[in-house]
Enzyme design. Structure first.
Site, PDB file in Angstrom:
ATOM      1  N   SER A   1       0.787  -1.121  -0.044  1.00 39.87           N
ATOM      2  CA  SER A   1      -0.057   0.003  -0.212  1.00 39.87           C
ATOM      3  C   SER A   1       0.831   1.254  -0.100  1.00 39.87           C
ATOM      4  O   SER A   1       2.235   1.024   0.347  1.00 39.87           O
ATOM      5  CB  SER A   1      -0.920   0.096   1.185  1.00 39.87           C
ATOM      6  OG  SER A   1      -1.690  -1.186   1.260  1.00 39.87           O
TER       7      SER A   1
HETATM    8  N1  SAH Z   1      -0.913  -4.502   3.679  1.00 38.82           N
HETATM    9  C1  SAH Z   1       0.067  -5.080   2.721  1.00 38.82           C
HETATM   10  C2  SAH Z   1      -0.350  -5.742   1.546  1.00 38.82           C
HETATM   11  C3  SAH Z   1      -1.697  -5.439   0.908  1.00 38.82           C
HETATM   12  S1  SAH Z   1      -1.884  -6.055  -0.603  1.00 38.82           S
HETATM   13  C4  SAH Z   1       1.287  -4.263   2.344  1.00 38.82           C
HETATM   14  O1  SAH Z   1       1.195  -3.070   2.470  1.00 38.82           O
HETATM   15  O2  SAH Z   1       2.531  -4.692   2.008  1.00 38.82           O
HETATM   16  C5  SAH Z   1      -3.237  -7.176   0.089  1.00 38.82           C
HETATM   17  C6  SAH Z   1      -2.797  -8.615   0.538  1.00 38.82           C
HETATM   18  O3  SAH Z   1      -3.891  -9.262   1.087  1.00 38.82           O
HETATM   19  C7  SAH Z   1      -2.044  -9.729  -0.413  1.00 38.82           C
HETATM   20  O4  SAH Z   1      -0.848  -9.705  -0.021  1.00 38.82           O
HETATM   21  C8  SAH Z   1      -2.919 -10.639  -0.768  1.00 38.82           C
HETATM   22  O5  SAH Z   1      -2.019 -11.580  -0.956  1.00 38.82           O
HETATM   23  C9  SAH Z   1      -3.558 -10.576   0.587  1.00 38.82           C
HETATM   24  N2  SAH Z   1      -4.740 -11.646   0.612  1.00 38.82           N
HETATM   25  C10 SAH Z   1      -5.938 -11.370  -0.131  1.00 38.82           C
HETATM   26  N3  SAH Z   1      -6.943 -12.261   0.407  1.00 38.82           N
HETATM   27  C11 SAH Z   1      -6.438 -12.908   1.464  1.00 38.82           C
HETATM   28  C12 SAH Z   1      -7.266 -13.961   2.314  1.00 38.82           C
HETATM   29  N4  SAH Z   1      -8.231 -14.330   2.278  1.00 38.82           N
HETATM   30  N5  SAH Z   1      -5.984 -14.110   3.312  1.00 38.82           N
HETATM   31  C13 SAH Z   1      -4.853 -13.696   3.530  1.00 38.82           C
HETATM   32  N6  SAH Z   1      -4.384 -12.869   2.704  1.00 38.82           N
HETATM   33  C14 SAH Z   1      -5.296 -12.442   1.523  1.00 38.82           C
END
Ligand code: SAH
Length: 282
Positions: free
Chosen positions: A117
């Site tokens: 993000s």
């Molecule tokens: N906040 C993090 C990543 C944001 S992107 C950062 O800033 O680095 C959103 C993340 O949610 C991704 O890594 C994706 O793999 C994860 N995600 C999406 N659905 C998910 C689920 N059901 N369980 C666990 N992770 C999930």
């Protein structure tokens, strides 16, 4: 005041392609470093999501990190000393893929149809959760991705606290552990107050529940019940809700277990979904 309001296809593509968040204040500052602060209705903000982009032209290394935080403070995204300190302390440069701009205020692709993000989004969530990230408290980061925000949480609650990051992409979890190992939060990982796991975050992480703070870094169509169950009375959850139009919701659980919710702002996140759906076409 010299400010630029941009309506630019490149920026539009970037905003949607990388899935970013619509700030409450929408602006791009010009060479004069001044900015235009528009108090728009939520509807207008939604409409304008793709047309505005907030960008910090910060230098590299520690000066880039410092000016990123200074800009977030100047524009009112960061209002507390602890949030400023943790974002200065934990180097975002260690969490973005090599060659990406670590301190520019934009999300960055990290593979697997996910992004880290934008800094203003991390700052917004840290501000909203700050009171629930006091030393000794417990936090859950669902969709932990690069581990940057999880690391910030861990530094804020300290060695007496407990922070859990959950992501459903094993490669991202491995990467997040490596990122943390290179960072100032490394000792919290080895001492066991911070851990990162592969799992379906919609189920939360029961082992260390209940949590004072729950952050969800991907947009859900509705709040998963296990996350509500794992929120401590007196705790707070920050979660983006919606599909195309999304809102960042703040959910407070009172001591008697009742739930209050309010909308903080309009956002654009990757979906909270199944691994198969996320990786479709990747
Ligand atoms: N906040 C993090 C990543 C944001 S992107 C950062 O800033 O680095 C959103 C993340 O949610 C991704 O890594 C994706 O793999 C994860 N995600 C999406 N659905 C998910 C689920 N059901 N369980 C666990 N992770 C999930």
């Amino acid at each position: 005041m010299r400010a630029q309001v941009l309506i630019c296809p490149t920026i539009t593509l970037r905003a949607y392609g990388h899935l970013c968040h619509t700030p409450r204040r929408l602006y791009r500052y010009g060479s004069s470093s001044q900015f235009l602060n528009l108090n728009l209705s939520r509807f207008s903000r939604r409409l304008l999501t793709s047309f505005f982009h907030m960008e910090f032209q910060s230098g590299a290394g520690s000066s880039g990190k410092k000016s990123m935080v200074e800009n977030l403070k100047r524009y009112g995204v960061i209002s507390s000393k602890r949030v400023a300190q943790v974002m200065e302390h934990l180097d975002r440069g260690l969490f973005v893929p090599a060659g990406s701009s670590a301190y520019v205020d934009t999300p960055v692709p990290i593979g697997y149809n996910a992004t880290i993000s934008a800094p203003h989004m991390h700052a917004t969530c840290l501000q909203l959760l700050e009171d629930k990230l006091q030393p000794g408290m417990r936090a859950l980061d669902v969709g932990s991705g690069t581990g940057y925000l999880t690391g910030c949480f861990a530094l804020m609650v300290g060695a007496e606290g407990r922070v859990v990051g959950v992501d459903h992409i094993p490669e991202l979890v491995d990467m997040s552990i490596k990122n943390i190992e290179k960072s100032v939060a490394a000792s919290l990982l080895t001492k066991g107050s911070l851990s990162l796991h592969v799992g379906d975050g919609r189920k939360g992480w029961q082992e260390f529940a209940p949590y004072d703070a729950i952050h969800v870094g991907a947009a859900a169509s509705e709040i998963p019940q296990p996350l509500l169950d794992q929120l401590k009375p007196g705790g707070r959850m920050v979660i983006p809700l919606g599909t195309y139009f999304q809102e960042l919701k703040v959910i407070d659980k009172s001591e008697d277990g009742s739930i209050k919710a309010h909308t903080e702002t309009s956002v654009r996140y990757v979906p909270l979904t199944s691994r198969e759906e996320q990786l479709g076409g990747f």
